[in-house]
Design a protein around this motif. Structure first.
Motif, PDB file in Angstrom:
ATOM      1  N   ILE A  49      45.299  61.512  39.032  1.00 53.62           N
ATOM      2  CA  ILE A  49      45.861  60.952  38.192  1.00 53.62           C
ATOM      3  C   ILE A  49      44.784  60.801  37.421  1.00 53.62           C
ATOM      4  O   ILE A  49      43.889  59.708  38.114  1.00 53.62           O
ATOM      5  CB  ILE A  49      46.405  59.754  38.195  1.00 53.62           C
ATOM      6  CG1 ILE A  49      48.100  60.680  38.840  1.00 53.62           C
ATOM      7  CG2 ILE A  49      47.052  59.035  36.771  1.00 53.62           C
ATOM      8  CD1 ILE A  49      49.608  59.013  39.365  1.00 53.62           C
ATOM      9  N   GLY A  53      48.351  63.767  34.858  1.00 51.54           N
ATOM     10  CA  GLY A  53      49.174  64.177  36.322  1.00 51.54           C
ATOM     11  C   GLY A  53      48.453  64.764  36.219  1.00 51.54           C
ATOM     12  O   GLY A  53      48.779  66.264  35.977  1.00 51.54           O
ATOM     13  N   GLU A  87      42.326  59.018  41.867  1.00 47.48           N
ATOM     14  CA  GLU A  87      42.680  58.155  40.745  1.00 47.48           C
ATOM     15  C   GLU A  87      40.890  58.183  39.818  1.00 47.48           C
ATOM     16  O   GLU A  87      40.476  57.782  39.953  1.00 47.48           O
ATOM     17  CB  GLU A  87      43.573  57.144  40.956  1.00 47.48           C
ATOM     18  CG  GLU A  87      44.826  57.379  41.040  1.00 47.48           C
ATOM     19  CD  GLU A  87      46.063  56.057  40.281  1.00 47.48           C
ATOM     20  OE1 GLU A  87      45.388  55.539  40.083  1.00 47.48           O
ATOM     21  OE2 GLU A  87      47.035  56.355  40.988  1.00 47.48           O
TER      22      GLU A  87
END
Length: 385
Positions: free
Chosen positions: A299, A313, A345
């Motif tokens: 992400i 995403g 992330e």
């Protein structure tokens, strides 16, 4: 079963010739040929493209345990673990082997879908999902498995699968590294005597796994579909456990997950061998959180796209390219992903991005060296969700 003993056993008996995600007949046939000097190895049928389907038999105990792996050809983690399991059982120098083989007879189909395994696809040669063919029996592989079940009448069955990286153990930031299911045998999802037995065995495996992956064991959805093999087995009153080998953080080769599947295979076989399992301890099954779809592989948080702060995403698609499984990153969702988690992330710090090149460069920053990412076919459809 002590987890340290299981770790030692895995280190001693791991089948070193099997590694990674791409496992097919050419990898296991030499192993089966070698094993045929020690255990019974037979060809029980042929696939739709005429590839052999093998089954091994070990032990002489009264309890009959049936295992099948790679019903979906691209779900290979359990196949690796099956050979680690077999190596342990044929060794004469361990208590695991003697206990299991004295009390159980094990029948193991290491690759039910050899054509799908070769093509690295979920489906078989005719593009049929074998796990949706349990009633119609349109495919040779489905008929082979049903014949084995009818002739063997197993006391317990293990339906061995793999699952995508999207799954979490509940609505949490915990990957469902291993998931289990006691499938339903009717629309009401009744808790039958055979389901209780399967649930008790799953609870035992969960107890073992919590020692090494706490809070990362999931319970797969038990919505009823009589066309699924596990549901058909439960409909027939055969206690059946479905395994789902999932994603251990950074482990895209699924070697760490492989070890966890091995621990589960060993601990469940020992439990069945050492106990009269009645299902009285089934309730612990329901303490395992249900799987949710909370993860993306990556992400990218808080980037500026077309004047709006959004999250992106990214999901990997696995493709076999020149006999190598490559992970192709694709943008799966754009918007507010506050309730989603990424295995990796990146915080974009409201950096403005301009479609293809910017997203490619951001993803390049976090990919793992061991993952083969094909950026030339990186799909970037950046319309907002």
């Amino acid at each position: 079963m002590n987890i340290e003993r299981l770790k030692t056993a895995f280190a001693n008996y791991k089948e070193s010739s099997l590694f990674g995600r791409y496992i097919h007949l050419e990898h296991i046939e030499p192993l089966l040929k070698s094993l045929s000097d020690t255990i019974e190895v037979t060809v029980i049928g042929r696939s739709e493209n005429n590839a052999p389907i093998y089954m091994t038999r070990l032990g002489n105990g009264k309890k009959k345990l049936l295992y099948w792996s790679q019903m979906h050809g691209n779900e290979s983690t359990t196949t690796k673990a099956v050979f680690d399991f077999i190596n342990t059982l044929i060794a004469a120098d361990n208590e695991i082997s003697s206990t299991v083989l004295e009390n159980c007879s094990l029948y193991i189909i290491p690759i039910l879908n050899p054509d799908g395994a070769k093509a690295y696809t979920r489906l078989n040669y005719n593009s049929v999902d074998l796990n949706r063919d349990a009633q119609d029996l349109t495919q040779k592989e489905s008929v082979v498995l049903k014949k084995v079940i009818d002739e063997l009448q197993p006391d317990f069955a293990f339906n061995l699968h793999g699952q995508r990286t999207i799954f979490s153990a509940g609505e949490t930031n915990a990957s469902a590294i291993v998931s289990f299911l006691s499938a339903a045998g009717d629309q009401e999802r009744s808790i039958s005597p055979s389901r209780k037995i399967a649930m008790e065995v799953i609870a035992e495996m969960n107890t073992i796994l919590q020692q090494c992956i706490p809070d990362s064991v999931g319970r797969y959805d038990d919505g009823f579909n009589i066309n699924c093999t596990g549901d058909t087995m439960e409909f027939r009153g055969i206690p059946t456990v479905l395994f789902e080998a999932g994603h251990y953080p950074t482990d895209y080769d699924r070697e760490k997950t492989r070890a966890l599947i091995y621990y589960s295979l060993i601990s469940s076989a020992l439990y069945l061998a050492s106990n009269t399992v009645t299902g009285d301890q089934f309730e612990a099954y329901f303490t395992i959180p249900e799987n949710e779809k909370c993860f993306y592989d990556i992400i990218i948080r808080e980037v500026l796209l077309e004047g709006e702060i959004v999250d992106i995403g990214v999901q990997y698609e696995e493709k076999l390219i020149e006999n190598e499984v490559k992970f192709i990153p694709k943008v799966a969702e754009i918007g507010n992903l506050e309730k989603k988690f990424g295995h990796r992330e990146i915080f974009g710090k409201k950096r403005a991005i301009r479609y293809y090149n910017d997203v490619v460069e951001i993803v390049r920053e976090v990919v793992l060296p061991k993952i083969t990412l094909d950026f030339e076919i990186f799909s970037l459809e950046l319309s907002k969700s």
